[in-house]
Design an enzyme around this catalytic site. Structure first.
Site, short mmCIF file in Angstrom:
data_model
loop_
_atom_site.label_atom_id
_atom_site.label_comp_id
_atom_site.label_asym_id
_atom_site.label_seq_id
_atom_site.Cartn_x
_atom_site.Cartn_y
_atom_site.Cartn_z
N CYS A 32 -0.50 -35.02 -15.88
CA CYS A 32 -1.07 -34.32 -14.73
C CYS A 32 -1.94 -33.18 -15.23
CB CYS A 32 0.06 -33.77 -13.85
SG CYS A 32 -0.53 -32.95 -12.35
N HIS B 257 0.07 -40.70 -6.83
CA HIS B 257 0.13 -39.44 -7.58
C HIS B 257 -0.63 -38.34 -6.84
CE1 HIS B 257 0.09 -37.13 -11.57
NE2 HIS B 257 -0.80 -36.48 -10.83
N GLU B 258 -1.80 -38.69 -6.30
CA GLU B 258 -2.62 -37.68 -5.61
C GLU B 258 -2.03 -37.30 -4.25
OE1 GLU B 258 -4.51 -37.66 -8.99
OE2 GLU B 258 -4.62 -36.15 -7.40
N HIS C 110 0.56 -34.78 -4.59
CA HIS C 110 0.06 -33.41 -4.72
C HIS C 110 -0.15 -32.75 -3.36
CE1 HIS C 110 -0.48 -32.65 -8.96
NE2 HIS C 110 -1.23 -33.73 -9.15
O1 LIG Z 1 -3.36 -34.46 -12.28
C1 LIG Z 1 -3.91 -35.31 -11.58
O2 LIG Z 1 -3.66 -35.46 -10.39
C2 LIG Z 1 -4.83 -36.27 -12.24
C3 LIG Z 1 -4.06 -37.23 -13.06
C4 LIG Z 1 -3.82 -38.44 -12.19
C5 LIG Z 1 -2.87 -39.46 -12.65
C6 LIG Z 1 -2.04 -39.28 -13.74
C7 LIG Z 1 -1.17 -40.30 -14.13
C8 LIG Z 1 -1.10 -41.47 -13.42
C9 LIG Z 1 -1.91 -41.64 -12.33
C10 LIG Z 1 -2.78 -40.63 -11.96
C11 LIG Z 1 -4.88 -37.40 -14.31
O3 LIG Z 1 -5.78 -38.42 -14.14
S1 LIG Z 1 -3.91 -37.48 -15.73
C12 LIG Z 1 -4.89 -37.99 -16.97
C13 LIG Z 1 -5.23 -39.42 -16.96
C14 LIG Z 1 -6.51 -39.78 -17.25
C15 LIG Z 1 -6.85 -41.11 -17.29
C16 LIG Z 1 -5.89 -42.09 -17.04
C17 LIG Z 1 -4.59 -41.72 -16.73
C18 LIG Z 1 -4.25 -40.39 -16.70
NI NI Z 2 -1.51 -34.55 -11.06
#
Ligand SMILES: O=C(O)C[C@@H](Cc1ccccc1)[C@H](O)SCc1ccccc1
Ligand code: NI
Length: 184
Positions: free
Chosen positions: A111, A154-155, A158
């Site tokens: 994250c 995941h979003e 949040h």
């Molecule tokens: O912090 C965030 O919301 C963005 C996350 C989203 C995410 C993480 C893990 C699994 C699904 C979504 C970032 O994209 S974490 C970094 C990342 C970059 C590319 C691929 C996977 C995770």
């Molecule tokens: Ni996140």
């Protein structure tokens, strides 16, 4: 442009709040924020720009992560060979259907708001139906499975004050509930 210094980190109460629903029409500030959030994702996935500005790659970004407690998130999920699987800014999203079957990423989750590695499987629904509004207030529906489904959950987490590690089994982080597949 949004930089890593603009991203709120774990411990800030905004990440644990339920974000406010948005009314339409959106004001110019909210539209600008939507643009800036998507621009961050595009930049973070461009090796040159990411290196220059020291951006962590992101496939999703939720408004609370930049300190705005509103129900809005940007998604930019690449596929194979520079194909884009999902590019959308979602407003007031609701998961209307979730599969019984669950899925977890083999490598766990990270994250942008959590600066430490937290190992463990994050079980989520393998398929979801999400209803949301686009920036023009039009009602839309997405049916997603596997990785895009993981990202949108995941979003949406949040927007409701949840972080990925809330879903990790504290006693056995790599235990898998039945009906759960591993996505590599
Ligand atoms: O912090 C965030 O919301 C963005 C996350 C989203 C995410 C993480 C893990 C699994 C699904 C979504 C970032 O994209 S974490 C970094 C990342 C970059 C590319 C691929 C996977 C995770
Ligand atoms: Ni996140």
């Amino acid at each position: 442009m949004i930089l890593m210094k603009d991203i709120v980190r774990d411990g800030d109460p905004v990440l644990r709040a339920t974000a406010q629903q948005l009314d339409f029409p959106l004001n110019d500030e909210t539209k600008q924020l939507a643009h800036d959030m998507m621009e961050f994702l595009v930049n973070s996935q461009d090796p040159k720009i990411a290196e220059k500005h020291q951006l962590r790659a992101g496939v999703g970004l939720a408004a609370p992560q930049v300190g705005q407690s509103i129900q809005m998130a940007a998604l930019l999920v690449p596929g194979e060979d520079d194909e884009i699987l999902l590019q959308e800014v979602i407003v007031n999203p609701k998961i209307t259907r979730s599969s019984v079957r669950q899925a977890a990423l083999a490598e766990g989750e990270g994250c942008l708001s959590v600066d430490r590695d937290i190992p463990g499987y994050v079980p989520r629904a393998d398929k979801v139906t999400v209803r949301y509004q686009n920036l023009d207030g039009e009602e839309k529906e997405l049916k997603l499975k596997d990785y895009p489904a993981i990202v949108i959950q995941h979003e949406i987490d949040h927007l409701n004050g949840h972080l990925f590690y809330d879903h990790i089994n504290q006693t056995e982080p790599f235990s898998l509930p039945k009906n759960t597949i591993i996505l590599s």
